[in-house]
Design a protein around this motif. Structure first.
Motif, short mmCIF file in Angstrom:
data_model
loop_
_atom_site.label_atom_id
_atom_site.label_comp_id
_atom_site.label_asym_id
_atom_site.label_seq_id
_atom_site.Cartn_x
_atom_site.Cartn_y
_atom_site.Cartn_z
N VAL A 31 0.85 -1.18 0.00
CA VAL A 31 0.00 0.00 0.00
C VAL A 31 0.89 1.23 0.00
CG1 VAL A 31 -1.81 1.21 1.25
CG2 VAL A 31 -1.74 -1.28 1.27
N ARG A 32 0.92 1.94 -1.12
CA ARG A 32 1.79 3.11 -1.23
C ARG A 32 1.01 4.36 -1.60
NH1 ARG A 32 7.59 1.75 -3.15
NH2 ARG A 32 7.85 -0.26 -2.19
N ALA A 33 -0.28 4.33 -1.52
CA ALA A 33 -1.08 5.49 -1.89
C ALA A 33 -1.43 6.29 -0.65
CB ALA A 33 -2.36 5.03 -2.58
N GLY A 34 -1.45 7.59 -0.80
CA GLY A 34 -1.85 8.47 0.29
C GLY A 34 -2.28 9.80 -0.26
N PHE A 35 -3.30 10.40 0.34
CA PHE A 35 -3.82 11.67 -0.14
C PHE A 35 -4.38 12.44 1.05
CE2 PHE A 35 -7.29 14.30 -1.86
CZ PHE A 35 -6.56 15.06 -2.75
N GLY A 36 -4.13 13.75 1.07
CA GLY A 36 -4.65 14.58 2.15
C GLY A 36 -4.95 15.99 1.69
N ILE A 37 -5.72 16.70 2.49
CA ILE A 37 -6.12 18.07 2.21
C ILE A 37 -5.82 18.89 3.46
CG2 ILE A 37 -8.05 19.59 1.63
CD1 ILE A 37 -9.42 17.10 0.43
N SER A 38 -5.11 20.01 3.29
CA SER A 38 -4.75 20.82 4.45
C SER A 38 -4.89 22.31 4.14
CB SER A 38 -3.32 20.52 4.86
OG SER A 38 -2.94 21.32 5.94
N THR A 65 4.48 9.54 -8.22
CA THR A 65 5.21 8.90 -9.31
C THR A 65 4.52 9.03 -10.66
OG1 THR A 65 4.14 6.80 -8.79
CG2 THR A 65 6.29 7.23 -7.77
N GLU A 66 3.29 9.59 -10.67
CA GLU A 66 2.58 9.76 -11.93
C GLU A 66 1.65 10.97 -11.84
OE1 GLU A 66 -0.17 6.55 -12.84
OE2 GLU A 66 -0.33 6.08 -10.71
N ASP A 67 1.21 11.45 -13.01
CA ASP A 67 0.25 12.55 -13.06
C ASP A 67 -1.10 12.07 -12.56
OD1 ASP A 67 2.17 14.21 -14.16
OD2 ASP A 67 1.47 13.96 -16.22
N GLU A 90 -11.22 21.22 -12.88
CA GLU A 90 -10.46 20.02 -13.22
C GLU A 90 -9.04 20.45 -13.57
OE1 GLU A 90 -12.16 17.50 -16.19
OE2 GLU A 90 -14.08 17.35 -15.15
N PHE A 91 -8.06 19.76 -13.01
CA PHE A 91 -6.66 20.07 -13.31
C PHE A 91 -5.80 18.84 -13.05
CE2 PHE A 91 -7.50 21.26 -8.93
CZ PHE A 91 -6.42 20.76 -8.24
N ILE A 92 -4.53 18.95 -13.37
CA ILE A 92 -3.58 17.85 -13.22
C ILE A 92 -2.62 18.15 -12.06
CG2 ILE A 92 -1.72 16.54 -14.35
CD1 ILE A 92 -4.45 16.09 -15.63
N MET A 93 -2.46 17.16 -11.17
CA MET A 93 -1.38 17.22 -10.18
C MET A 93 -0.18 16.56 -10.85
SD MET A 93 -3.13 16.14 -6.52
CE MET A 93 -1.68 16.40 -5.53
N PRO A 94 0.85 17.35 -11.18
CA PRO A 94 1.96 16.81 -11.96
C PRO A 94 2.81 15.79 -11.19
CG PRO A 94 2.10 19.21 -11.75
CD PRO A 94 0.99 18.76 -10.88
N LYS A 95 3.36 14.89 -11.96
CA LYS A 95 4.29 13.89 -11.43
C LYS A 95 5.44 14.62 -10.73
CE LYS A 95 7.49 10.41 -13.21
NZ LYS A 95 7.90 9.68 -14.41
#
Length: 160
Positions: A31-38, A65-67, A90-95
């Motif tokens: 498990v290497r995924a993680g996401f947060g909002i601050s 590691t990826e867009d 809508e937008f991209i979080m860049p790698k």
């Protein structure tokens, strides 16, 4: 009879310990995924008619590691149209970028009703490229709580 029971007990106990130890060493690598909002909120209880308010919020992910494609879904009854985002809905979080700041702007109309507006902004993320065939894709997201109050009494403080 007692000996057989003891053998079964020890076998079961050693099997349980083995599974526990394996899971402690293997699962952290799976498990290497993680996401947060601050911070995960947009609050202002002192908005006047025709006022403008901005809030900077940072989206954080564990392993860039990826867009990632980010989609923002606003659900603030009576105030959906007031909220805009500097990067768009809508937008991209860049790698390579672990933290991505976004600025929410709240533009209260001059004829807005004096009231409290509660709701949320859902943040959905997904990889830009589709998953390889036969793999599972994990979608991560979060929620930004919104609490805005349009009031007659606007206090303006000047800090010197």
């Amino acid at each position: 009879m007692l000996r057989d029971w003891l053998k079964r007990f020890l076998f079961g106990f050693s099997l349980a310990i083995s599974v526990l130890l394996l899971s402690l060493f293997i699962l952290p690598y799976m498990v290497r995924a993680g996401f947060g909002i601050s911070p995960p909120y947009i609050n202002n209880e002192n908005l006047g008619q025709g006022s403008h308010y901005e809030k900077k919020i940072t989206l954080v992910r564990g392993d860039p590691t990826e867009d990632w494609k980010v989609e923002l879904i606003t659900n603030v009854p009576g105030a959906d149209d007031w909220i805009s985002v500097d990067r768009g809905k809508e937008f991209i979080m860049p790698k390579g970028e672990q933290q991505v700041p976004i600025v929410f702007s709240v533009d209260v109309p001059k004829n807005a009703k004096f009231d409290r507006y509660l709701g949320s902004i859902r943040v959905k993320t997904a990889p830009v490229r589709p998953p390889e065939q036969g793999t599972v894709s994990i979608l991560l997201g979060g929620q930004i709580d919104v609490d805005l109050t349009v009031t007659k009494e606007v206090f303006n403080f000047e800090v010197k």
